[in-house]
Write an enzyme that holds these catalytic residues in place. Structure first.
Site, PDB file in Angstrom:
ATOM      1  N   LYS A   1       9.493 -13.839  -1.680  1.00 26.55           N
ATOM      2  CA  LYS A   1       9.291 -12.995  -0.372  1.00 26.55           C
ATOM      3  C   LYS A   1       9.531 -14.098   0.852  1.00 26.55           C
ATOM      4  O   LYS A   1       9.259 -14.857   1.485  1.00 26.55           O
ATOM      5  CB  LYS A   1       8.105 -12.458  -0.962  1.00 26.55           C
ATOM      6  CG  LYS A   1       7.994 -11.144   0.600  1.00 26.55           C
ATOM      7  CD  LYS A   1       6.424 -10.609   0.016  1.00 26.55           C
ATOM      8  CE  LYS A   1       5.803  -9.326   1.480  1.00 26.55           C
ATOM      9  NZ  LYS A   1       5.059  -8.495   0.964  1.00 26.55           N
TER      10      LYS A   1
ATOM     11  N   SER B   1       5.387  -3.830   0.353  1.00 25.90           N
ATOM     12  CA  SER B   1       6.390  -4.066   2.163  1.00 25.90           C
ATOM     13  C   SER B   1       7.388  -5.360   1.575  1.00 25.90           C
ATOM     14  O   SER B   1       8.429  -5.382   1.684  1.00 25.90           O
ATOM     15  CB  SER B   1       5.360  -4.904   2.880  1.00 25.90           C
ATOM     16  OG  SER B   1       4.363  -5.839   2.004  1.00 25.90           O
TER      17      SER B   1
ATOM     18  N   SER C   1       1.957  -3.248  -2.470  1.00 24.02           N
ATOM     19  CA  SER C   1       3.341  -3.684  -1.914  1.00 24.02           C
ATOM     20  C   SER C   1       4.555  -4.231  -2.941  1.00 24.02           C
ATOM     21  O   SER C   1       5.266  -4.357  -3.161  1.00 24.02           O
ATOM     22  CB  SER C   1       3.285  -4.620  -0.919  1.00 24.02           C
ATOM     23  OG  SER C   1       1.978  -4.101   0.741  1.00 24.02           O
TER      24      SER C   1
END
Length: 374
Positions: free
Chosen positions: A20, A96, A120
């Site tokens: 990420k 997210s 997330s």
């Protein structure tokens, strides 16, 4: 493909993993998928979790896309593109850590790392039909992860099955006991939390322990709603502290700009009240886990909405009503794909365990996984 912001190869010939874009990779900027940070200086060194993966001879295949600055539940990003939901391209991938879940679900990587501050990892995992683990708070190093300061955020893995979740945890957390996490569970006391969610999801959760051959009973988890609200207050003030200076730059997405401005209105009294809830809810979860081995509930209260609905302004804040509270309390929580009668989509079965019992959560999840295979 928009699951990845950038594709490359770094490392050896082990399992493949996407990282990420809040996690530092040396020589690359960490942009949080935001135009506001597009010109950030390259990271000087790898985040601890990245270095651990490379030391274990894993191969990094790219930076995973995400909801801008990790402050949103939909995964929609008009700057870097919106990752595809592998279950249904018309639906949101969840945020997210949208790109991490998408990359795994699409088969681009064996595993991916995400971060979970208010759901997330577990939210996108449930949306995209993959497995996602939020470890116990502090179990996995956050050194080299943005934002640098957080009392909620956890680094954790995505994979298509629990075994690869265990392998990833073993690579990024030296003290993680893979043997315990892969131990066959034949008996387990399951507490099925009474929560507000779509009826067919609740029915699937209630059936799951019986299918796995586990004893279960319904439990009341005091303070869940208050913990959700308290988690919002804490994430708002901490995200404003980290990124509020970017407001007014003209470089943020409109949705993020509005959320940050709203976050700036969080008062010290609200934060103090949230900290009191943090203590009381943590105690409530600990108390519930004295009488059961794990707690289960739906990961999300409903199936993910469409991208079109999200763009039309349909609210998604309630998506995190069942996941955000466990960021506040710090307990480990895993989302496992959950078949729903009459639906081609899988939802998420959330499994919550005692502080530090991440291995037990994985072992129980593997038992559920074997029982729930279509």
């Amino acid at each position: 493909m928009s699951a990845l912001i950038s594709a490359f190869s770094l490392g050896d010939d082990g399992p493949t993993v996407a990282i990420k874009d809040t996690i530092d990779i040396a020589g690359m900027p960490t942009t949080g998928a935001s135009r506001a940070l597009a010109n950030a200086a390259p990271a000087r060194q790898h985040a601890s979790v990245v270095q651990s993966l490379l030391d274990a001879r894993w191969r990094i295949i790219g930076k995973a896309n995400m909801h801008e600055l990790a402050f949103g539940m939909t995964g929609i990003n008009d700057h870097t593109g919106t990752p595809v939901n592998p279950q249904d391209a018309a639906r949101i991938p969840g945020g997210s850590s949208s790109g991490s879940a998408s990359a795994v679900g699409l088969g681009l990587a064996d595993a991916a790392l995400g971060t979970d501050t208010g759901g997330s990892i577990r939210g996108p995992a449930a949306c995209c039909g993959v497995v996602g683990l939020k470890p116990t708070f502090g179990r996995v190093s956050r050194h080299g992860v943005a934002p640098a300061e957080s009392t909620l955020d956890c680094v954790g893995p995505f994979a298509r099955d629990v075994r690869m979740i265990v392998e990833t945890m073993g690579a990024i957390t030296p003290a993680f006991d893979k043997q315990a996490a892969l131990q066959r569970v034949t008996a387990c006391r399951i507490g099925v939390a009474r929560v507000d969610a779509q009826a067919d999801l609740l029915a699937a959760v209630e059936r799951a322990p019986q299918r796995a051959g586990f004893a279960s009973h319904v439990i009341e988890l005091a303070g869940l709603t208050e913990a959700f609200q308290a988690g919002l207050a804490i994430i708002n003030v901490e995200t404003w502290t980290a990124f509020g200076h970017l407001v007014g730059s003209g470089l943020l997405g409109a949705d993020l700009e509005a959320r940050l401005r709203a976050a700036s209105q969080t008062t010290p009294d609200q934060v103090s009240a949230a900290e009191r809830v943090r203590r009381s809810f943590t105690d409530a979860v600990d108390h519930a886990l004295e009488n059961v081995d794990v707690i289960v509930m739906p990961t999300l209260p409903a199936l993910p909405i469409t991208i079109d609905d999200a763009r039309r302004g349909v609210s998604v804040i309630a998506m995190s009503s069942l996941i955000r509270p466990f960021n506040l309390s710090g307990h480990p929580a895993l989302s496992l794909p959950l078949p729903i009668d009459g639906s081609p989509l899988k939802a998420g079965l959330q499994i919550i365990g005692r502080h530090g019992a991440d291995e037990q959560v994985c072992a129980v999840a593997a038992a559920f996984e074997a029982a729930l295979v279509d």
